[in-house]
Design an enzyme around this catalytic site. Sequence first.
Site, PDB file in Angstrom:
ATOM      1  N   PRO A 133       0.765 -17.226   3.245  1.00  0.00           N
ATOM      2  CA  PRO A 133      -0.262 -16.695   2.213  1.00  0.00           C
ATOM      3  C   PRO A 133      -1.159 -15.845   3.003  1.00  0.00           C
ATOM      4  CG  PRO A 133      -0.902 -18.890   3.317  1.00  0.00           C
ATOM      5  CD  PRO A 133       0.553 -18.591   3.829  1.00  0.00           C
TER       6      PRO A 133
ATOM      7  N   CYS B  25     -12.104  13.735  -4.165  1.00  0.00           N
ATOM      8  CA  CYS B  25     -12.115  14.592  -5.158  1.00  0.00           C
ATOM      9  C   CYS B  25     -10.792  14.163  -6.013  1.00  0.00           C
ATOM     10  CB  CYS B  25     -11.777  15.748  -4.477  1.00  0.00           C
ATOM     11  SG  CYS B  25     -13.267  16.432  -3.583  1.00  0.00           S
TER      12      CYS B  25
ATOM     13  N   TYR C 226      -6.037  -7.071   1.371  1.00  0.00           N
ATOM     14  CA  TYR C 226      -5.581  -5.492   0.950  1.00  0.00           C
ATOM     15  C   TYR C 226      -6.707  -4.570   0.797  1.00  0.00           C
ATOM     16  CZ  TYR C 226      -1.696  -8.795   0.465  1.00  0.00           C
ATOM     17  OH  TYR C 226      -0.905  -9.809   0.697  1.00  0.00           O
TER      18      TYR C 226
END
Length: 427
Positions: free
Chosen positions: A287, A355, A383
């Site tokens: 996990p 940008c 993440y």
Amino acid sequence: MSHFSYKNGVLHAENVALADIAKQFGSPTYVYSKAALVENFSAYANACRENRRDDGGALVCYSVKSNSNLAVLNLLARLGSGFDIVSGGELLRVIAAGGDPRKVIFSGVGKTHEEMRLALEHDILCFNVESTAELQRLNDVAGAMGKQAPVSLRVNPNVDAKTHPYISTGLKENKFGIAYEEALTVYRTAATLPHLRVAGIDCHIGSQLLDDAPLLEALDRLIELADGLEKEGIRLHHLDIGGGIGITYDKDKPVAIGDYLGRLFARIDQWRLQQYKGAPIQVMFEPGRSIVGNAGVLLTEVEYLKHGAVKNFAIVNAAMNDLMRPAMYEAWHGVQPVLQRVSAAKTYDIVGPVCESGDWLARERSLALEQGDLLAIMSAGAYGMTMSSNYNTRGRAAEVMVDGDQVHLIRRREAPSELFALENLLP
Ligand code: LLP
């Protein structure tokens, strides 16, 4: 229980106001709660302890890719965690953090010679092998070192994890694993290669699964294979079901970890006693998200408000390079103001200074904001930092870990000069 909550109108991580963290460390900053990490890991560890008795035990191998900060790894190592790695770099991190390489499993489709050598030097627990070509290479590398490499085959059970296509991995069309129909043949090959030792079987069908039904279906398919192998005299010592229980980002209601593990162990025990002649088999998990995801937020400051005819933008100092998930998966993250205002709310897109039109962190959120306000992007512990980049020559965010009323800097902010320190001018 959430370890991020309002006290006197100010959002806190445990007992520390996020406004104080911004004052001391600046922003953007990833803020983790130690208590949340311990609680999440313990949900797995306790369920393993309660369900396994004298039958081979269980090992939680935290998936390093979800958050690889040394302090996070060290904390989990101290709690007894093993580690699931996908590169030599992650192995070196685990070792630097005080993790035990003998509790490391090495996943991934593209292991290099060097990575195999490094892992063998450190006597890792197991290589999760994903192809016949990889088996051959590992056999050669181990042979040249006079070693025997422990292997598990990552089998693709062809089960639909019913999650985002980018994070679904257990279907035939995915690049991962060995096709179910070919697994027996590949195991036979592995058993004949002199420098390999068949240790286990594994799979990983995807991430952010809310329901455990696909995982239990994958388990049944692994069990079928284990039975087939047993008939041929190949006995497995462990069974690794991969990572996978999701977290609450918005209204998601993931199955409780204890309930999932209870059902999984019950199924394994029933099989073990009836078909596997009562032989012990170690059960492993990999996990990541469910341990760190809700244990972290990304703290950011509103630089400008831009009110337009069709849209309002809150331009913040965090961007897609800090948290890639919205740009990459259209992922939804909660946005909480650090100070709750009583003024009227407006609808904002929360965007960064990069940008790219894809540089957004949240869309259409109703918030009462002023320039200079602090926001917490929620559920950003997994993440987040690990997928960050230096795009637009932006230094990576700082990371801090809160423990009660203490704050520890666990990674300082990158300075601009460090971002081009490895580059050379032409002669
Ligand atoms: N084991 C293997 C072999 C994996 O590939 C993964 C994740 C895990 C374990 C951990 O899964 P978890 O428990 O975290 O669900 N960047 C994406 C997620 C990619 C997951 C990749 N594999 C995201 O931000 O949603």
